[in-house]
Motif scaffolding. Sequence first.
Motif, PDB file in Angstrom:
ATOM      1  N   THR A 141      -5.505  -3.048  -1.213  1.00  0.00           N
ATOM      2  CA  THR A 141      -6.395  -1.979  -1.655  1.00  0.00           C
ATOM      3  C   THR A 141      -7.400  -2.492  -2.667  1.00  0.00           C
ATOM      4  OG1 THR A 141      -4.352  -0.711  -1.669  1.00  0.00           O
ATOM      5  CG2 THR A 141      -6.326   0.449  -2.320  1.00  0.00           C
ATOM      6  N   GLY A 170       4.836  -0.235  -2.814  1.00  0.00           N
ATOM      7  CA  GLY A 170       3.511   0.339  -3.051  1.00  0.00           C
ATOM      8  C   GLY A 170       2.913   0.753  -1.721  1.00  0.00           C
ATOM      9  N   THR A 171       1.699   0.283  -1.435  1.00  0.00           N
ATOM     10  CA  THR A 171       1.072   0.569  -0.145  1.00  0.00           C
ATOM     11  C   THR A 171       1.900  -0.061   0.975  1.00  0.00           C
ATOM     12  OG1 THR A 171      -1.038   0.539  -1.270  1.00  0.00           O
ATOM     13  CG2 THR A 171      -1.101   0.413   1.128  1.00  0.00           C
ATOM     14  N   GLY A 216       4.691   3.696  -0.015  1.00  0.00           N
ATOM     15  CA  GLY A 216       3.974   4.904  -0.437  1.00  0.00           C
ATOM     16  C   GLY A 216       3.420   5.737   0.717  1.00  0.00           C
ATOM     17  N   PRO A 217       2.730   5.122   1.690  1.00  0.00           N
ATOM     18  CA  PRO A 217       2.176   5.921   2.787  1.00  0.00           C
ATOM     19  C   PRO A 217       3.245   6.660   3.608  1.00  0.00           C
ATOM     20  CG  PRO A 217       1.099   3.793   2.663  1.00  0.00           C
ATOM     21  CD  PRO A 217       2.249   3.739   1.700  1.00  0.00           C
ATOM     22  N   TRP A 227      12.811  11.918  -2.971  1.00  0.00           N
ATOM     23  CA  TRP A 227      13.230  10.806  -3.845  1.00  0.00           C
ATOM     24  C   TRP A 227      14.668  10.377  -3.572  1.00  0.00           C
ATOM     25  CZ3 TRP A 227       8.908   8.996  -4.608  1.00  0.00           C
ATOM     26  CH2 TRP A 227       7.817   9.762  -5.005  1.00  0.00           C
ATOM     27  N   LYS A 230       6.972   3.999 -10.115  1.00  0.00           N
ATOM     28  CA  LYS A 230       6.617   4.754 -11.326  1.00  0.00           C
ATOM     29  C   LYS A 230       7.512   5.984 -11.451  1.00  0.00           C
ATOM     30  CE  LYS A 230       2.620   2.577 -12.153  1.00  0.00           C
ATOM     31  NZ  LYS A 230       2.095   1.769 -13.041  1.00  0.00           N
ATOM     32  N   GLN A 231       8.138   6.356 -10.368  1.00  0.00           N
ATOM     33  CA  GLN A 231       9.125   7.449 -10.397  1.00  0.00           C
ATOM     34  C   GLN A 231      10.407   6.869 -10.986  1.00  0.00           C
ATOM     35  OE1 GLN A 231       8.395  10.632  -9.307  1.00  0.00           O
ATOM     36  NE2 GLN A 231       6.315   9.979  -8.807  1.00  0.00           N
TER      37      GLN A 231
HETATM   38  P1  ADP Z   1      -0.889  -1.553  -3.970  1.00  0.00           P
HETATM   39  O1  ADP Z   1       0.383  -1.572  -3.199  1.00  0.00           O
HETATM   40  O2  ADP Z   1      -2.069  -1.160  -3.133  1.00  0.00           O
HETATM   41  O3  ADP Z   1      -1.107  -2.777  -4.785  1.00  0.00           O
HETATM   42  P2  ADP Z   1       0.399   0.419  -5.697  1.00  0.00           P
HETATM   43  O4  ADP Z   1       1.551  -0.465  -6.026  1.00  0.00           O
HETATM   44  O5  ADP Z   1      -0.165   1.271  -6.794  1.00  0.00           O
HETATM   45  O6  ADP Z   1      -0.822  -0.373  -5.072  1.00  0.00           O
HETATM   46  O7  ADP Z   1       0.892   1.369  -4.531  1.00  0.00           O
HETATM   47  C1  ADP Z   1       0.137   2.419  -4.043  1.00  0.00           C
HETATM   48  C2  ADP Z   1       1.081   3.417  -3.370  1.00  0.00           C
HETATM   49  O8  ADP Z   1       2.025   3.894  -4.346  1.00  0.00           O
HETATM   50  C3  ADP Z   1       0.376   4.626  -2.815  1.00  0.00           C
HETATM   51  O9  ADP Z   1       0.986   4.981  -1.592  1.00  0.00           O
HETATM   52  C4  ADP Z   1       0.616   5.692  -3.875  1.00  0.00           C
HETATM   53  O10 ADP Z   1       0.632   7.000  -3.330  1.00  0.00           O
HETATM   54  C5  ADP Z   1       1.962   5.316  -4.424  1.00  0.00           C
HETATM   55  N1  ADP Z   1       2.090   5.696  -5.847  1.00  0.00           N
HETATM   56  C6  ADP Z   1       1.244   5.345  -6.840  1.00  0.00           C
HETATM   57  N2  ADP Z   1       1.633   5.888  -8.007  1.00  0.00           N
HETATM   58  C7  ADP Z   1       2.747   6.615  -7.737  1.00  0.00           C
HETATM   59  C8  ADP Z   1       3.626   7.420  -8.525  1.00  0.00           C
HETATM   60  N3  ADP Z   1       3.412   7.638  -9.824  1.00  0.00           N
HETATM   61  N4  ADP Z   1       4.679   7.966  -7.905  1.00  0.00           N
HETATM   62  C9  ADP Z   1       4.898   7.777  -6.587  1.00  0.00           C
HETATM   63  N5  ADP Z   1       4.105   7.049  -5.795  1.00  0.00           N
HETATM   64  C10 ADP Z   1       3.043   6.479  -6.355  1.00  0.00           C
END
Ligand code: ADP
Length: 291
Positions: A14, A133-134, A185-186, A206, A237-238
Amino acid sequence: MTEKLLGSIEAGGTKFVCAVGTEALEIKKRVSFPTTTPEETMALVIDFFKQYELKAIGIGSFGPIDIHPESPTYGHITSTPKLAWQDYDFVGEMKKHFPLPIAWTTDVNAAAYGEYVAGSAKGLSSCVYYTIGTGVGAGAIQKGKFIEGFSHPEMGHMIVRRHPEDQFEGWCPFHGDCLEGIAAGPAIEKRTGTKGQELSSDDPIWEIEAYYIAQAAYNTTLMLAPDVIIFGGGVMKQRHMMEKVHDEFEKLVNGYVKTPPLKDYIVTPKLEDDPGTIGCLALAKEAYEAQ
Ligand code: ADP
Ligand code: ZN
């Protein structure tokens, strides 16, 4: 004379996070650019680093990537689903502009390294670091070296047992319901229609998420028995999930192996949002010292 700095690139699907820092791993400046095409994103990366006098650069990249120094495609991103970046010669492009020592590894290896030198695994001899994450990815370190063979591990795509109440088919384009397919996340957003960060902490998702993360910890424990397992990335972050992960992990292990106390064994990153940047700086420092 001003001190020459170390460069860090956390190349994510991202965004690209670029930073410069010192040998003491102090971050001096950090910026972030969206991941679009190599032409656009790399132009911003190169402009950023051109402002500094650098002595080495550490890159932690999304992948899969070619990590074998003797391979003709060393330094390339290989079979990524991000089409614009397929077979992109990342290290080659950087070398053209910065003829310096360049450390090259996966984004999760870099984050694992950050926690190993300065975070939750500091002073220990091994660790495994997951990002949720993603996507989901993990890197493993044993006595300062990344665990790898013909390539780097891809633990984020392990197969896990389905939660009895989870009907989601999974979205991994390769495996459907592998760990990444159901726990990144997705996958949360596709099930609930809402991004993870906007869901309440008592949402039933969760429970399901923790069930899968606990299995990643369980499989990791049985395969590698590392000193510590660290879970980072946006979804972690949860923080309230950790208690559920510990409970579920305990159920799965069922007394079979005696791990360190779970509060010290399955943890979130001590470096909070910095493990990737600190890891890349530390790898850059080593590349500089090794030349
Ligand atoms: P990347 O993987 O792109 O480096 P992140 O680690 O921030 O970036 O992951 C992004 C994903 O984490 C997205 O799907 C987002 O919805 C999810 N996400 C980001 N912050 C939170 C949060 N506080 N609680 C739950 N999911 C989160
Ligand atoms: Zn998969």
